[in-house]
Write a protein that holds these residues in place. Structure first.
Motif, mmCIF file in Angstrom:
data_model
loop_
_atom_site.group_PDB
_atom_site.id
_atom_site.type_symbol
_atom_site.label_atom_id
_atom_site.label_comp_id
_atom_site.label_asym_id
_atom_site.label_seq_id
_atom_site.Cartn_x
_atom_site.Cartn_y
_atom_site.Cartn_z
ATOM 1 N N SER A 1 0.847 -1.179 0.000
ATOM 2 C CA SER A 1 0.000 0.000 0.000
ATOM 3 C C SER A 1 0.892 1.242 0.000
ATOM 4 O O SER A 1 2.053 1.199 0.439
ATOM 5 C CB SER A 1 -0.909 -0.005 1.230
ATOM 6 N N ASP A 2 0.360 2.338 -0.475
ATOM 7 C CA ASP A 2 1.164 3.561 -0.573
ATOM 8 C C ASP A 2 1.728 4.039 0.758
ATOM 9 O O ASP A 2 2.883 4.482 0.814
ATOM 10 C CB ASP A 2 0.331 4.676 -1.226
ATOM 11 N N PRO A 3 0.985 3.956 1.878
ATOM 12 C CA PRO A 3 1.542 4.455 3.148
ATOM 13 C C PRO A 3 2.787 3.710 3.627
ATOM 14 O O PRO A 3 3.554 4.245 4.424
ATOM 15 C CB PRO A 3 0.382 4.275 4.133
ATOM 16 N N VAL A 4 2.987 2.475 3.180
ATOM 17 C CA VAL A 4 4.106 1.686 3.696
ATOM 18 C C VAL A 4 5.174 1.430 2.644
ATOM 19 O O VAL A 4 6.251 0.908 2.971
ATOM 20 C CB VAL A 4 3.629 0.339 4.282
ATOM 21 N N THR B 1 8.774 -4.420 4.035
ATOM 22 C CA THR B 1 9.131 -5.458 3.075
ATOM 23 C C THR B 1 8.463 -6.766 3.475
ATOM 24 O O THR B 1 8.662 -7.246 4.600
ATOM 25 C CB THR B 1 10.646 -5.670 3.006
ATOM 26 N N ILE B 2 7.689 -7.330 2.563
ATOM 27 C CA ILE B 2 7.057 -8.627 2.803
ATOM 28 C C ILE B 2 7.925 -9.712 2.169
ATOM 29 O O ILE B 2 8.505 -9.522 1.088
ATOM 30 C CB ILE B 2 5.621 -8.662 2.233
ATOM 31 N N MET C 1 9.394 -4.127 9.042
ATOM 32 C CA MET C 1 8.873 -2.766 9.101
ATOM 33 C C MET C 1 9.974 -1.845 9.595
ATOM 34 O O MET C 1 10.435 -1.979 10.741
ATOM 35 C CB MET C 1 7.654 -2.706 10.026
ATOM 36 N N ASN C 2 10.402 -0.932 8.753
ATOM 37 C CA ASN C 2 11.451 0.032 9.089
ATOM 38 C C ASN C 2 10.886 1.441 9.114
ATOM 39 O O ASN C 2 9.828 1.708 8.543
ATOM 40 C CB ASN C 2 12.585 -0.060 8.072
#
Length: 121
Positions: free
Chosen positions: A60-63, A68-69, A82-83
């Motif tokens: 999604s744009d916010p992340v 990174t998945i 999540m950084n």
């Protein structure tokens, strides 16, 4: 029976990092939509990221650019790195499995119990 168990949530300060894990049983991480979604108090549930058939990550744009998945097929585990976390990332994070159009929340038939992420400013 598909079973998803998240771990790795916690409390961090803005700018920090967390790595979420999702142990998967009853299906494989290389099949269909494997995604991370989140739900913050007072907000709608939100799609965060997904992998489709073990590849093709989408965010999604916010992340985008911060999260990174990834997946480990040998361990049948899904991850979310999540950084540069922001207070607006605070939410319950869910691992989910399904099929169809992966960014659509309705694509997910199976959900874990969630893990809380809290980011303080």
């Amino acid at each position: 029976q598909v079973h998803l168990v998240e771990s790795g949530g916690g409390s961090v300060q803005a700018g920090g990092s967390l790595r979420l894990s999702c142990a998967v049983s009853g299906t494989t991480v290389s099949r269909g939509c494997m995604g991370w979604l989140r739900h913050a108090p007072g907000k709608e549930r939100e799609w965060v990221a997904n992998i489709f058939s073990g590849s093709y990550p989408h965010y999604s744009d916010p992340v985008k650019g911060r999260f990174t998945i990834s997946q480990d097929s040998a361990k049948n585990t899904l991850y979310l790195q999540m950084n540069n976390l922001k207070p607006e990332d605070t939410a319950m994070y869910f691992c989910a499995a399904g099929s169809g159009f992966c960014p659509d929340i309705s694509a997910y038939d199976y959900w874990g119990q969630g893990t809380q992420v809290t980011v303080s400013s």
